[in-house]
Scaffold this motif. Sequence first.
Motif, PDB file in Angstrom:
ATOM      1  N   LYS A 148      66.595  43.214 -33.548  1.00  0.00           N
ATOM      2  CA  LYS A 148      67.577  43.281 -32.462  1.00  0.00           C
ATOM      3  C   LYS A 148      66.941  43.812 -31.184  1.00  0.00           C
ATOM      4  O   LYS A 148      67.156  43.264 -30.092  1.00  0.00           O
ATOM      5  N   HIS A 149      66.130  44.872 -31.322  1.00  0.00           N
ATOM      6  CA  HIS A 149      65.470  45.437 -30.147  1.00  0.00           C
ATOM      7  C   HIS A 149      64.441  44.466 -29.562  1.00  0.00           C
ATOM      8  O   HIS A 149      64.288  44.385 -28.333  1.00  0.00           O
ATOM      9  N   VAL A 150      63.736  43.754 -30.424  1.00  0.00           N
ATOM     10  CA  VAL A 150      62.739  42.797 -29.940  1.00  0.00           C
ATOM     11  C   VAL A 150      63.410  41.663 -29.176  1.00  0.00           C
ATOM     12  O   VAL A 150      62.915  41.223 -28.129  1.00  0.00           O
ATOM     13  N   LYS A 151      64.552  41.193 -29.666  1.00  0.00           N
ATOM     14  CA  LYS A 151      65.281  40.143 -28.954  1.00  0.00           C
ATOM     15  C   LYS A 151      65.776  40.633 -27.595  1.00  0.00           C
ATOM     16  O   LYS A 151      65.778  39.875 -26.607  1.00  0.00           O
ATOM     17  N   MET A 152      66.176  41.909 -27.524  1.00  0.00           N
ATOM     18  CA  MET A 152      66.571  42.482 -26.241  1.00  0.00           C
ATOM     19  C   MET A 152      65.378  42.544 -25.284  1.00  0.00           C
ATOM     20  O   MET A 152      65.514  42.253 -24.085  1.00  0.00           O
ATOM     21  N   MET A 153      64.203  42.896 -25.818  1.00  0.00           N
ATOM     22  CA  MET A 153      63.001  42.934 -24.985  1.00  0.00           C
ATOM     23  C   MET A 153      62.658  41.546 -24.463  1.00  0.00           C
ATOM     24  O   MET A 153      62.295  41.382 -23.283  1.00  0.00           O
ATOM     25  N   LEU A 154      62.771  40.544 -25.327  1.00  0.00           N
ATOM     26  CA  LEU A 154      62.514  39.169 -24.902  1.00  0.00           C
ATOM     27  C   LEU A 154      63.452  38.765 -23.767  1.00  0.00           C
ATOM     28  O   LEU A 154      63.031  38.172 -22.768  1.00  0.00           O
ATOM     29  N   THR A 155      64.729  39.094 -23.938  1.00  0.00           N
ATOM     30  CA  THR A 155      65.717  38.763 -22.910  1.00  0.00           C
ATOM     31  C   THR A 155      65.410  39.461 -21.596  1.00  0.00           C
ATOM     32  O   THR A 155      65.498  38.853 -20.513  1.00  0.00           O
ATOM     33  N   MET A 156      65.042  40.749 -21.665  1.00  0.00           N
ATOM     34  CA  MET A 156      64.742  41.505 -20.445  1.00  0.00           C
ATOM     35  C   MET A 156      63.518  40.947 -19.723  1.00  0.00           C
ATOM     36  O   MET A 156      63.501  40.845 -18.490  1.00  0.00           O
ATOM     37  N   VAL A 157      62.483  40.573 -20.481  1.00  0.00           N
ATOM     38  CA  VAL A 157      61.287  39.994 -19.864  1.00  0.00           C
ATOM     39  C   VAL A 157      61.626  38.681 -19.165  1.00  0.00           C
ATOM     40  O   VAL A 157      61.198  38.437 -18.022  1.00  0.00           O
ATOM     41  N   CYS A 158      62.398  37.839 -19.827  1.00  0.00           N
ATOM     42  CA  CYS A 158      62.775  36.551 -19.228  1.00  0.00           C
ATOM     43  C   CYS A 158      63.633  36.751 -17.979  1.00  0.00           C
ATOM     44  O   CYS A 158      63.431  36.068 -16.966  1.00  0.00           O
ATOM     45  N   LEU A 159      64.587  37.694 -18.038  1.00  0.00           N
ATOM     46  CA  LEU A 159      65.434  37.958 -16.872  1.00  0.00           C
ATOM     47  C   LEU A 159      64.615  38.506 -15.709  1.00  0.00           C
ATOM     48  O   LEU A 159      64.859  38.162 -14.548  1.00  0.00           O
ATOM     49  N   PHE A 160      63.645  39.362 -16.017  1.00  0.00           N
ATOM     50  CA  PHE A 160      62.784  39.906 -14.967  1.00  0.00           C
ATOM     51  C   PHE A 160      61.970  38.791 -14.309  1.00  0.00           C
ATOM     52  O   PHE A 160      61.842  38.738 -13.074  1.00  0.00           O
ATOM     53  N   ALA A 161      61.422  37.888 -15.120  1.00  0.00           N
ATOM     54  CA  ALA A 161      60.658  36.763 -14.575  1.00  0.00           C
ATOM     55  C   ALA A 161      61.550  35.841 -13.748  1.00  0.00           C
ATOM     56  O   ALA A 161      61.126  35.330 -12.695  1.00  0.00           O
ATOM     57  N   VAL A 162      62.784  35.623 -14.200  1.00  0.00           N
ATOM     58  CA  VAL A 162      63.728  34.810 -13.435  1.00  0.00           C
ATOM     59  C   VAL A 162      64.028  35.462 -12.083  1.00  0.00           C
ATOM     60  O   VAL A 162      64.086  34.785 -11.040  1.00  0.00           O
ATOM     61  N   LEU A 163      64.200  36.795 -12.091  1.00  0.00           N
ATOM     62  CA  LEU A 163      64.476  37.513 -10.844  1.00  0.00           C
ATOM     63  C   LEU A 163      63.322  37.363  -9.846  1.00  0.00           C
ATOM     64  O   LEU A 163      63.545  37.111  -8.651  1.00  0.00           O
ATOM     65  N   ILE A 164      62.087  37.506 -10.342  1.00  0.00           N
ATOM     66  CA  ILE A 164      60.925  37.344  -9.458  1.00  0.00           C
ATOM     67  C   ILE A 164      60.870  35.924  -8.901  1.00  0.00           C
ATOM     68  O   ILE A 164      60.553  35.703  -7.724  1.00  0.00           O
ATOM     69  N   ALA A 165      61.192  34.943  -9.761  1.00  0.00           N
ATOM     70  CA  ALA A 165      61.139  33.542  -9.312  1.00  0.00           C
ATOM     71  C   ALA A 165      62.233  33.232  -8.294  1.00  0.00           C
ATOM     72  O   ALA A 165      62.037  32.417  -7.383  1.00  0.00           O
ATOM     73  N   LEU A 166      63.405  33.871  -8.431  1.00  0.00           N
ATOM     74  CA  LEU A 166      64.528  33.599  -7.525  1.00  0.00           C
ATOM     75  C   LEU A 166      64.492  34.455  -6.267  1.00  0.00           C
ATOM     76  O   LEU A 166      65.300  34.238  -5.357  1.00  0.00           O
ATOM     77  N   LEU A 167      63.596  35.426  -6.213  1.00  0.00           N
ATOM     78  CA  LEU A 167      63.571  36.357  -5.085  1.00  0.00           C
ATOM     79  C   LEU A 167      63.449  35.662  -3.726  1.00  0.00           C
ATOM     80  O   LEU A 167      64.201  36.003  -2.790  1.00  0.00           O
ATOM     81  N   PRO A 168      62.544  34.691  -3.553  1.00  0.00           N
ATOM     82  CA  PRO A 168      62.488  34.014  -2.240  1.00  0.00           C
ATOM     83  C   PRO A 168      63.795  33.288  -1.908  1.00  0.00           C
ATOM     84  O   PRO A 168      64.218  33.276  -0.747  1.00  0.00           O
ATOM     85  N   ILE A 169      64.423  32.669  -2.912  1.00  0.00           N
ATOM     86  CA  ILE A 169      65.674  31.942  -2.657  1.00  0.00           C
ATOM     87  C   ILE A 169      66.770  32.926  -2.242  1.00  0.00           C
ATOM     88  O   ILE A 169      67.555  32.646  -1.321  1.00  0.00           O
ATOM     89  N   LEU A 170      66.833  34.073  -2.911  1.00  0.00           N
ATOM     90  CA  LEU A 170      67.840  35.076  -2.570  1.00  0.00           C
ATOM     91  C   LEU A 170      67.618  35.636  -1.168  1.00  0.00           C
ATOM     92  O   LEU A 170      68.568  36.069  -0.508  1.00  0.00           O
ATOM     93  N   ARG A 171      66.353  35.627  -0.725  1.00  0.00           N
ATOM     94  CA  ARG A 171      66.018  36.104   0.616  1.00  0.00           C
ATOM     95  C   ARG A 171      65.969  34.965   1.644  1.00  0.00           C
ATOM     96  O   ARG A 171      65.495  35.150   2.763  1.00  0.00           O
ATOM     97  N   PHE A 172      66.471  33.780   1.248  1.00  0.00           N
ATOM     98  CA  PHE A 172      66.507  32.609   2.122  1.00  0.00           C
ATOM     99  C   PHE A 172      65.115  32.215   2.607  1.00  0.00           C
ATOM    100  O   PHE A 172      64.911  31.838   3.773  1.00  0.00           O
ATOM    101  N   ARG A 173      64.149  32.313   1.694  1.00  0.00           N
ATOM    102  CA  ARG A 173      62.789  31.842   1.965  1.00  0.00           C
ATOM    103  C   ARG A 173      62.513  30.664   1.041  1.00  0.00           C
ATOM    104  O   ARG A 173      62.546  30.798  -0.173  1.00  0.00           O
ATOM    105  N   ALA A 174      62.241  29.523   1.614  1.00  0.00           N
ATOM    106  CA  ALA A 174      62.033  28.327   0.812  1.00  0.00           C
ATOM    107  C   ALA A 174      60.631  28.308   0.225  1.00  0.00           C
ATOM    108  O   ALA A 174      59.683  28.803   0.838  1.00  0.00           O
ATOM    109  N   TYR A 175      60.516  27.745  -0.968  1.00  0.00           N
ATOM    110  CA  TYR A 175      59.182  27.479  -1.521  1.00  0.00           C
ATOM    111  C   TYR A 175      58.522  26.372  -0.710  1.00  0.00           C
ATOM    112  O   TYR A 175      59.191  25.493  -0.157  1.00  0.00           O
TER     113      TYR A 175
END
Length: 363
Positions: A148-175
């Motif tokens: 259960k804890h490992v699955k939570m860690m997997l989810t947190m890592v993926c969400l963190f990577a998604v946040l980094i990837a979406l950061l320019p879009i959230l700041r209105f900076r286009a790729y």
Amino acid sequence: MNSSKSPGLAGFGILKNTTCHTEKKISVFFSIIFMTVGILSNSLAIAILMKAYQRFRQKSKASFLLLASGLVVTDLFGHLINGAIAVFVYASDKDWIWFNQSNILCSVFGICMVFFGLCPLLLGSVMAVERCIGVTKPIFHSTKMTSKHVKMMLTMVCLFAVLIALLPILRFRAYQIQASRTWCFYKTEHVEDWEDRFYLLLFSCLGLLALAISFLCNAVTGITLLRVKFKSQQRQGRSHHFEMIIQLLAIMCVSCICWSPFLVTMARIGINESRSKETCETILFALRMATWNQILDPWVYILLRKAVLRNLYKITRGCCGSQIINLHMWELSSIKNSLKVAAISESPVSSKQINLHPLSSMG
């Protein structure tokens, strides 16, 4: 007009001045080949890991197998999504003005490039930390590192990577469409704004930090296992540790070789783009090296398994008989001894016989 703040026109200025060219037919052919090999390799690795997880569901190896499965699944979708977009771009003759009027495809491509690039590096470091805890703090690992804890860690890592990837879009900076016109990423040409530099440095620093954490944790784990091997005669349950540390070392080496050129290149551009000598060809070569990481990762689990290692040991022993025998007498042959003891320890009847053996010898 500031192209970094205008999503509709972002990157189109670079299409008029392309600094490097790629052959359409060759590029499409290799993109399809790499994508197909990557999908098949990762699918095979997933099947192997899931079968192993069913066998070791209630053992300490289960958490490692869950993380490894997450890594391979991420690589699989990376090949599938990024590969499909790359093939479409090449097949469309890289005419971004035609199929990317609103910059949606470039944004999706850039988000996927960042996510599927950063997520495997972070998962590799998490796997190294998990193994380090499992070897150095086995009691804490058995009570806290549940599935259960490992699955939570997997989810947190993926969400963190998604946040980094979406950061320019959230700041209105286009790729941005890169100079080769074959992929999208953060702005790498004429970087003057601090925010554009921040994205490049954030991506490269996170990747390099993940590699450094993997190196340190794997070093601690390897040293601990060797000390236990030489000092303790009780090797029960240690074979899977050796198998996993060999796999982790292989993953770390592959990641360092494949990703270091790209991460260092992005860091140099982010630190001082005006003095950076990185050309389009250099960046494209570094990107292709990074792509190989997703192809080689699954073969670590396919080739460096216990059964394969056992067969390699037998072949090596047949080729260099006397030397291997001497190593065996000095107890340096970790793989064979640990595999034998693990096979015995997994059998409940054999475990009882081993526990009763010292009593019978004392009698």
